[in-house]
Enzyme design. Structure first.
Site, short mmCIF file in Angstrom:
data_model
loop_
_atom_site.label_atom_id
_atom_site.label_comp_id
_atom_site.label_asym_id
_atom_site.label_seq_id
_atom_site.Cartn_x
_atom_site.Cartn_y
_atom_site.Cartn_z
N ASP A 81 0.57 -1.29 0.06
CA ASP A 81 0.02 0.01 0.04
C ASP A 81 0.72 1.34 0.04
OD1 ASP A 81 -1.97 -1.90 0.53
OD2 ASP A 81 -1.73 -1.75 2.46
N GLU B 123 -11.15 0.50 -4.13
CA GLU B 123 -10.62 0.99 -2.75
C GLU B 123 -9.40 2.01 -3.00
OE1 GLU B 123 -10.56 -2.82 -1.14
OE2 GLU B 123 -8.67 -3.37 -1.88
C1 6LW Z 1 -5.83 -2.25 1.95
C2 6LW Z 1 -6.75 -2.34 0.89
C3 6LW Z 1 -6.87 -3.81 0.83
O1 6LW Z 1 -6.27 -1.10 2.88
O2 6LW Z 1 -6.15 -4.37 1.38
O3 6LW Z 1 -7.58 -5.50 -0.52
C4 6LW Z 1 -6.16 -3.59 2.67
N1 6LW Z 1 -7.67 -4.34 -0.28
O4 6LW Z 1 -6.29 -1.42 0.04
C5 6LW Z 1 -4.76 -3.90 3.08
O5 6LW Z 1 -3.70 -3.87 2.36
#
Ligand code: 6LW
Length: 537
Positions: free
Chosen positions: A13, A185
């Site tokens: 991330d 996301e």
């Molecule tokens: C992160 C999100 C995700 O916050 O996983 O699957 C989480 N998506 O973007 C953990 O990295």
């Protein structure tokens, strides 16, 4: 050239930002303490760990947090003379409910001091801040809730944030509904030449992962999708050496070049066990790492130079080289009074309760606490696996007095998946013994018990322990003189310490190698570690 990944081992991330000639990347740390790792560079090629802002229980208290809970996706930005760092502390990840708390901390210097965490609501995750030209700030994130669990909730929502009162406006504006890739996301908004660009991660954080771009002349949308498709993804390039590319953030250099940092993984492939490999692509014990690519703009759209797939090398930026970097090796003789920042602890800080670096000079003393399956108080310090081939070894002394006391070296993914090479006390033999324990999807197997003990002779003070990771396999060895090594017969599977192997719940971290001391009896014990080396092969 810049070699990818730029941050090896579990560093997912990545959120990149620039202040003048300095570049910073913040990465997620999940249940590992201290929370958030911020790296610093001047050339986008050579990085160093510059800060771990959430370094006390006042800033972050993760005792009891689930595996792969804790710090999700920090977002770092620089504006108005301050660094702004948003993060989520995830307390519950069992579907369909999730509970996470979002916070903002600020600082005028990346080294801190950072402000006290400002609560930013609990309604979602992956928040970022957009600093508008008119001074207004907007908080953008992906909401969550039980109703939406089975139907991937693809909305990206925005709330105005008043930085004077630290209040979020209760009005929530949906600015984007995602694409068919779903799992929308990690929103980040940038403004360039009259357009607002919205980057999101889609497809989930595994092999289908990708970065979607949309733009609008109005901050609140509607956002139109890029005609060029994913900005980065490796879903369509299954044989690419780097996989899972997604979750990106953009940065413009002081010279007008553009780059994207994103997460990606280097899978171990299975030539003879295709069924074990997800989508035939392998498993990734090094976790999700940080990579970088060059961006060019075509008719107002960003494009990764050479295509959206992750590249092992990209041309360097037109920036003056900086003279630091992250070493491939790590040696700790424990002569500092503070724990080296290559180490992390589980959920709670390294306090006197867990251990000491000053009790005896040149020694890390770990006091026996919880076992490796606990979510509460372990005396475990661990460092990331960063290579598919490496060796890590330690020299230690330990005098356990009952069978519930042990110490040694471990390879750890989470509470349900680890191996532990240990010394304990066998009460029937009245001797110290060397053993191996494996927890594999919560099922424990014990090696070198019940007639197959390896006794540590009473006259031996120091024991050396070593783990060698060789691609798909790894094995432990021990020595009583530091020269003559005896390898345990049992080999373990490296790929079992990977996101891809973990069933259900969280699967977001990566493999670590650590030093551990436990005492279930509560009588009190300690182990002294005199050295540790991590050596890439
Ligand atoms: C992160 C999100 C995700 O916050 O996983 O699957 C989480 N998506 O973007 C953990 O990295």
């Amino acid at each position: 050239m810049i070699n990818n990944p730029i941050l090896k081992g579990f560093h997912p991330d990545p959120s990149v930002c620039r202040n003048g000639e300095d570049y910073y990347i913040a990465t997620s740390t999940f249940e590992w303490f201290p929370g958030v790792r911020i790296f610093h560079s001047k050339d986008l090629k050579n990085w160093r760990l510059a800060a771990t802002p959430l370094d006390s229980v006042d800033m972050l208290d993760m005792k009891g947090n689930p595996d792969s809970g804790g710090i999700w996706a920090p977002a770092l930005s620089y504006s108005d003379g301050l660094f702004w760092l948003l993060f989520t502390d995830v307390k519950v990840i069992d579907a369909p409910w999730k509970n996470g708390r979002n916070f903002l901390v600020t600082s005028s210097s990346i080294e801190g001091p950072w402000s006290k965490p400002i609560p930013m609501g609990n309604g979602g995750f992956d928040p970022s801040l957009f600093h508008s030209d008119d001074g207004q700030k907007y908080y953008v994130y992906r909401p969550w809730g039980p109703r939406n669990h089975s139907d991937p909730y693809n909305k990206i929502v925005m709330q105005a944030f008043d930085a004077k009162t630290n209040r979020l406006d209760k009005k929530r504006i949906t600015i984007f509904e995602g694409t068919d890739l779903k799992y929308t996301e990690a929103p980040n908004i940038y403004k360039k030449d009259g357009y607002y660009y919205l980057l999101t991660a889609e497809g989930g954080t595994s092999f289908e992962h990708s970065v979607t771009v949309a733009r609008s002349q109005d901050l609140f949308g509607p956002y139109e999708l890029s005609p060029h498709g994913a900005l980065v993804t490796t879903w369509h390039t299954p044989s690419n050496e780097i996989q899972k590319a997604g979750h990106g953030a953009l940065v413009e250099t002081q010279n007008g070049e553009w780059f994207i940092t994103y997460l990606a993984s280097r899978p171990l492939r299975f030539p003879d066990k295709p069924l074990l490999a997800k989508h035939g692509r392998g498993m990734c014990p090094l976790g999700r790492e940080t990579a970088i690519d060059r961006i060019e703009w075509q008719q107002g759209w960003p494009i990764a130079v050479g295509g959206p797939h992750a590249k092992l090398q990209i041309p360097e930026a037109n920036l003056p080289a900086c003279d630091w970097g992250i070493s491939e090796h790590f040696t700790d003789n424990f002569d500092n009074s503070k724990l080296d920042n290559n180490w992390q602890t589980l959920r709670i800080p390294f306090t006197d309760k867990l251990g000491s670096l000053t009790e005896k000079s040149g020694v890390l003393r770990l006091y026996g606490n919880d076992s490796l399956v606990s979510l509460f108080e372990q005396s475990t310090i661990a460092t990331r696996w960063r290579h598919h081939h490496f060796s890590a070894q330690t020299k230690m002394t330990f005098s356990p007095e009952n069978f519930q006391q042990s110490a040694g070296i471990c390879c750890y993914y989470n509470t349900s998946n680890w191996t532990y090479c240990l010394i304990d006390f066998d009460e029937e033999l009245g001797k110290r013994c060397l053993r191996l324990i494996q927890i594999d999807q919560q099922i424990a197997t014990f090696h070198h018990y019940d007639g197959n003990e390896i006794i540590v002779p009473d006259n031996i003070a120091h024991v050396w322990m070593k783990v060698d990771v060789e691609g798909l396999d790894y094995y432990y060895s021990y020595s009583f003189d530091g020269d003559n090594w005896i390898q345990f017969e049992k080999n373990f599977e490296s790929w079992k310490l990977s996101d891809d192997y973990i069933n259900g719940r969280g699967f977001f971290t990566g493999a670590f190698v650590g030093l551990h001391c436990e005492d279930i009896s509560g009588d009190g014990c300690f182990a002294d570690f005199e050295s540790f080396t991590y050596q890439a092969k």
